[in-house]
Scaffold this motif. Structure first.
Motif, PDB file in Angstrom:
ATOM      1  N   LEU A 127       0.873  -1.173   0.000  1.00 19.84           N
ATOM      2  CA  LEU A 127       0.000   0.000   0.000  1.00 19.84           C
ATOM      3  C   LEU A 127       0.910   1.223   0.000  1.00 19.84           C
ATOM      4  O   LEU A 127       1.898   1.254   0.724  1.00 19.84           O
ATOM      5  CB  LEU A 127      -0.880   0.033   1.252  1.00 19.84           C
ATOM      6  N   THR A 128       0.562   2.222  -0.801  1.00 18.77           N
ATOM      7  CA  THR A 128       1.370   3.444  -0.871  1.00 18.77           C
ATOM      8  C   THR A 128       0.487   4.652  -0.616  1.00 18.77           C
ATOM      9  O   THR A 128      -0.571   4.794  -1.236  1.00 18.77           O
ATOM     10  CB  THR A 128       2.046   3.581  -2.256  1.00 18.77           C
ATOM     11  N   TYR A 129       0.939   5.484   0.293  1.00 18.67           N
ATOM     12  CA  TYR A 129       0.220   6.707   0.662  1.00 18.67           C
ATOM     13  C   TYR A 129       1.184   7.877   0.630  1.00 18.67           C
ATOM     14  O   TYR A 129       2.394   7.696   0.723  1.00 18.67           O
ATOM     15  CB  TYR A 129      -0.353   6.600   2.083  1.00 18.67           C
ATOM     16  N   ARG A 130       0.618   9.069   0.577  1.00 18.44           N
ATOM     17  CA  ARG A 130       1.403  10.302   0.675  1.00 18.44           C
ATOM     18  C   ARG A 130       0.757  11.199   1.721  1.00 18.44           C
ATOM     19  O   ARG A 130      -0.456  11.362   1.730  1.00 18.44           O
ATOM     20  CB  ARG A 130       1.428  11.024  -0.669  1.00 18.44           C
ATOM     21  N   LEU A 131       1.598  11.726   2.596  1.00 22.63           N
ATOM     22  CA  LEU A 131       1.147  12.698   3.593  1.00 22.63           C
ATOM     23  C   LEU A 131       1.978  13.968   3.441  1.00 22.63           C
ATOM     24  O   LEU A 131       3.178  13.889   3.169  1.00 22.63           O
ATOM     25  CB  LEU A 131       1.322  12.161   5.018  1.00 22.63           C
ATOM     26  N   PRO A 132       1.366  15.128   3.641  1.00 28.60           N
ATOM     27  CA  PRO A 132       2.131  16.383   3.576  1.00 28.60           C
ATOM     28  C   PRO A 132       3.221  16.410   4.655  1.00 28.60           C
ATOM     29  O   PRO A 132       3.070  15.815   5.727  1.00 28.60           O
ATOM     30  CB  PRO A 132       1.090  17.467   3.840  1.00 28.60           C
ATOM     31  N   LEU A 133       4.300  17.117   4.369  1.00 30.25           N
ATOM     32  CA  LEU A 133       5.404  17.215   5.327  1.00 30.25           C
ATOM     33  C   LEU A 133       4.948  17.769   6.670  1.00 30.25           C
ATOM     34  O   LEU A 133       5.520  17.415   7.708  1.00 30.25           O
ATOM     35  CB  LEU A 133       6.520  18.094   4.749  1.00 30.25           C
ATOM     36  N   ALA A 134       3.920  18.571   6.687  1.00 33.02           N
ATOM     37  CA  ALA A 134       3.421  19.156   7.933  1.00 33.02           C
ATOM     38  C   ALA A 134       2.821  18.097   8.868  1.00 33.02           C
ATOM     39  O   ALA A 134       2.603  18.373  10.049  1.00 33.02           O
ATOM     40  CB  ALA A 134       2.375  20.230   7.634  1.00 33.02           C
ATOM     41  N   ARG A 135       2.577  16.886   8.363  1.00 30.19           N
ATOM     42  CA  ARG A 135       1.951  15.838   9.185  1.00 30.19           C
ATOM     43  C   ARG A 135       2.942  14.787   9.681  1.00 30.19           C
ATOM     44  O   ARG A 135       2.572  13.656   9.977  1.00 30.19           O
ATOM     45  CB  ARG A 135       0.829  15.176   8.387  1.00 30.19           C
ATOM     46  N   ALA A 136       4.190  15.161   9.845  1.00 35.28           N
ATOM     47  CA  ALA A 136       5.225  14.215  10.286  1.00 35.28           C
ATOM     48  C   ALA A 136       4.848  13.498  11.579  1.00 35.28           C
ATOM     49  O   ALA A 136       5.052  12.290  11.711  1.00 35.28           O
ATOM     50  CB  ALA A 136       6.563  14.931  10.454  1.00 35.28           C
ATOM     51  N   VAL A 137       4.266  14.220  12.537  1.00 41.88           N
ATOM     52  CA  VAL A 137       3.928  13.608  13.828  1.00 41.88           C
ATOM     53  C   VAL A 137       2.785  12.601  13.697  1.00 41.88           C
ATOM     54  O   VAL A 137       2.582  11.781  14.598  1.00 41.88           O
ATOM     55  CB  VAL A 137       3.574  14.667  14.892  1.00 41.88           C
ATOM     56  N   ASP A 138       2.059  12.636  12.592  1.00 38.79           N
ATOM     57  CA  ASP A 138       0.934  11.719  12.378  1.00 38.79           C
ATOM     58  C   ASP A 138       1.335  10.415  11.701  1.00 38.79           C
ATOM     59  O   ASP A 138       0.511   9.505  11.580  1.00 38.79           O
ATOM     60  CB  ASP A 138      -0.141  12.391  11.506  1.00 38.79           C
ATOM     61  N   VAL A 139       2.575  10.308  11.242  1.00 36.05           N
ATOM     62  CA  VAL A 139       2.978   9.155  10.440  1.00 36.05           C
ATOM     63  C   VAL A 139       2.828   7.841  11.213  1.00 36.05           C
ATOM     64  O   VAL A 139       2.265   6.868  10.694  1.00 36.05           O
ATOM     65  CB  VAL A 139       4.404   9.326   9.881  1.00 36.05           C
ATOM     66  N   GLY A 140       3.330   7.763  12.431  1.00 40.57           N
ATOM     67  CA  GLY A 140       3.228   6.521  13.212  1.00 40.57           C
ATOM     68  C   GLY A 140       1.793   6.068  13.406  1.00 40.57           C
ATOM     69  O   GLY A 140       1.456   4.921  13.072  1.00 40.57           O
ATOM     70  N   PRO A 141       0.905   6.924  13.938  1.00 43.22           N
ATOM     71  CA  PRO A 141      -0.499   6.524  14.071  1.00 43.22           C
ATOM     72  C   PRO A 141      -1.149   6.207  12.719  1.00 43.22           C
ATOM     73  O   PRO A 141      -1.985   5.294  12.629  1.00 43.22           O
ATOM     74  CB  PRO A 141      -1.164   7.737  14.723  1.00 43.22           C
ATOM     75  N   PHE A 142      -0.768   6.924  11.664  1.00 42.94           N
ATOM     76  CA  PHE A 142      -1.317   6.665  10.340  1.00 42.94           C
ATOM     77  C   PHE A 142      -0.942   5.253   9.883  1.00 42.94           C
ATOM     78  O   PHE A 142      -1.801   4.490   9.421  1.00 42.94           O
ATOM     79  CB  PHE A 142      -0.810   7.704   9.331  1.00 42.94           C
ATOM     80  N   VAL A 143       0.325   4.889  10.012  1.00 44.70           N
ATOM     81  CA  VAL A 143       0.765   3.546   9.628  1.00 44.70           C
ATOM     82  C   VAL A 143       0.018   2.506  10.442  1.00 44.70           C
ATOM     83  O   VAL A 143      -0.503   1.528   9.896  1.00 44.70           O
ATOM     84  CB  VAL A 143       2.296   3.391   9.787  1.00 44.70           C
ATOM     85  N   ARG A 144      -0.062   2.709  11.751  1.00 45.98           N
ATOM     86  CA  ARG A 144      -0.765   1.758  12.627  1.00 45.98           C
ATOM     87  C   ARG A 144      -2.215   1.584  12.170  1.00 45.98           C
ATOM     88  O   ARG A 144      -2.736   0.468  12.143  1.00 45.98           O
ATOM     89  CB  ARG A 144      -0.685   2.254  14.066  1.00 45.98           C
ATOM     90  N   SER A 145      -2.872   2.673  11.770  1.00 43.59           N
ATOM     91  CA  SER A 145      -4.281   2.600  11.369  1.00 43.59           C
ATOM     92  C   SER A 145      -4.487   1.919  10.019  1.00 43.59           C
ATOM     93  O   SER A 145      -5.596   1.491   9.712  1.00 43.59           O
ATOM     94  CB  SER A 145      -4.894   4.011  11.325  1.00 43.59           C
ATOM     95  N   ARG A 146      -3.433   1.788   9.213  1.00 45.69           N
ATOM     96  CA  ARG A 146      -3.554   1.173   7.887  1.00 45.69           C
ATOM     97  C   ARG A 146      -3.199  -0.303   7.878  1.00 45.69           C
ATOM     98  O   ARG A 146      -3.386  -0.979   6.869  1.00 45.69           O
ATOM     99  CB  ARG A 146      -2.674   1.909   6.870  1.00 45.69           C
ATOM    100  N   ILE A 147      -2.697  -0.828   8.975  1.00 41.59           N
ATOM    101  CA  ILE A 147      -2.321  -2.244   9.034  1.00 41.59           C
ATOM    102  C   ILE A 147      -3.521  -3.158   8.784  1.00 41.59           C
ATOM    103  O   ILE A 147      -3.385  -4.145   8.047  1.00 41.59           O
ATOM    104  CB  ILE A 147      -1.595  -2.568  10.349  1.00 41.59           C
ATOM    105  N   PRO A 148      -4.714  -2.882   9.327  1.00 43.08           N
ATOM    106  CA  PRO A 148      -5.852  -3.757   9.003  1.00 43.08           C
ATOM    107  C   PRO A 148      -6.142  -3.811   7.496  1.00 43.08           C
ATOM    108  O   PRO A 148      -6.439  -4.885   6.961  1.00 43.08           O
ATOM    109  CB  PRO A 148      -7.023  -3.132   9.771  1.00 43.08           C
ATOM    110  N   GLU A 149      -6.023  -2.681   6.806  1.00 47.23           N
ATOM    111  CA  GLU A 149      -6.232  -2.688   5.348  1.00 47.23           C
ATOM    112  C   GLU A 149      -5.172  -3.554   4.673  1.00 47.23           C
ATOM    113  O   GLU A 149      -5.479  -4.311   3.750  1.00 47.23           O
ATOM    114  CB  GLU A 149      -6.178  -1.267   4.787  1.00 47.23           C
ATOM    115  N   LEU A 150      -3.937  -3.447   5.122  1.00 45.33           N
ATOM    116  CA  LEU A 150      -2.852  -4.248   4.565  1.00 45.33           C
ATOM    117  C   LEU A 150      -3.182  -5.734   4.680  1.00 45.33           C
ATOM    118  O   LEU A 150      -3.066  -6.490   3.704  1.00 45.33           O
ATOM    119  CB  LEU A 150      -1.551  -3.927   5.299  1.00 45.33           C
ATOM    120  N   ASN A 151      -3.641  -6.151   5.847  1.00 43.35           N
ATOM    121  CA  ASN A 151      -3.999  -7.552   6.067  1.00 43.35           C
ATOM    122  C   ASN A 151      -5.206  -7.973   5.223  1.00 43.35           C
ATOM    123  O   ASN A 151      -5.234  -9.075   4.678  1.00 43.35           O
ATOM    124  CB  ASN A 151      -4.268  -7.811   7.545  1.00 43.35           C
TER     125      ASN A 151
END
Length: 163
Positions: A127-151
Motif C-alpha cells: 500500500l502506498t500513501y502520501r502525507l504532507p510534510l506538515a503531518r510528520a507527527v501523524d505518520v506513526g499513528p497513520f501507519v498503525r491505522s492502515r495495518i488492518p487494510e494491509l492484512n
C-alpha cells in the motif's frame, strides 16, 4: 585513491538526502512512539528513508517533493508449501504469478499493489500513501491505522489466487 560510497552518489541525491535527514527525524520519533522499531537506511533509489520491520509487515517512509511517501508491505510465505508434489507446487506457483497481476489490475485500488514474492514463495502486497510534510507527527499513528487494510488486501488476493 578509492572513491567513497558518498562519492558515488549523484550530487542532487546527496543534497536531497541531507534535506530529508532533518525532515525524517519527527517521522522516526512518531513511528517509535507508535510502537514500531525503526531505523534509517538508503532505499533502491538511493534515497534516505525510515524503515520498520515487524510481525505486522514492513514499512518504509521517505521524502519526495513536499510529501512523505509511506509504503506498507506484507507477504504470506509458503502459500503452496503443503503441496508435496514439487511439480504440482511449481504449477500452482506459476498460476499464482499469472493470476496476481490480473487481480491487482482489475480489483485493487490505485494505492494497492499485489505481486508474487519469489523469496517467500507467496503473495505480497504493498500500500502506498502520501502525507504532507506538515503531518510528520501523524505518520506513526497513520501507519498503525492502515495495518488492518494491509492484512485485508493480502487475504483478499490470497483468496483470489486459491480459488
Amino acid at each position: 585513491d578509492e572513491e567513497s560510497v558518498e562519492g558515488t552518489l549523484l550530487p542532487e541525491i546527496r543534497e536531497q538526502n541531507e534535506q530529508a535527514r532533518s525532515l525524517l527525524v519527527p517521522v522516526k520519533e512518531s513511528m517509535d512512539a507508535a510502537g514500531f522499531y525503526t531505523y534509517s537506511t538508503i532505499n533502491q533509489d538511493q534515497r534516505l528513508e525510515i524503515a520498520s520491520d515487524d510481525e505486522e509487515g514492513r514499512f518504509d517512509i521517505w521524502v519526495e517533493g513536499e510529501t512523505y511517501v509511506i509504503t506498507l508491505w506484507a507477504s504470506s510465505p509458503g502459500l503452496f508449501m503443503d503441496e508435496e508434489n514439487q511439480w504440482r507446487r511449481r504449477a500452482m506457483e506459476r498460476l499464482a504469478r499469472i493470476t496476481i497481476p490480473r487481480v491487482a489490475e482489475g480489483q485493487l485500488a490505485d494505492h494497492q499493489e499485489a505481486m508474487w514474492d519469489e523469496e517467500d514463495h507467496g503473495v505480497a502486497v504493498r500500500l502506498t500513501y502520501r502525507l504532507p510534510l506538515a503531518r510528520a507527527v501523524d505518520v506513526g499513528p497513520f501507519v498503525r491505522s492502515r495495518i488492518p487494510e494491509l492484512n485485508e488486501v493480502l487475504e483478499y488476493v490470497e483468496r483470489q489466487v486459491a480459488s
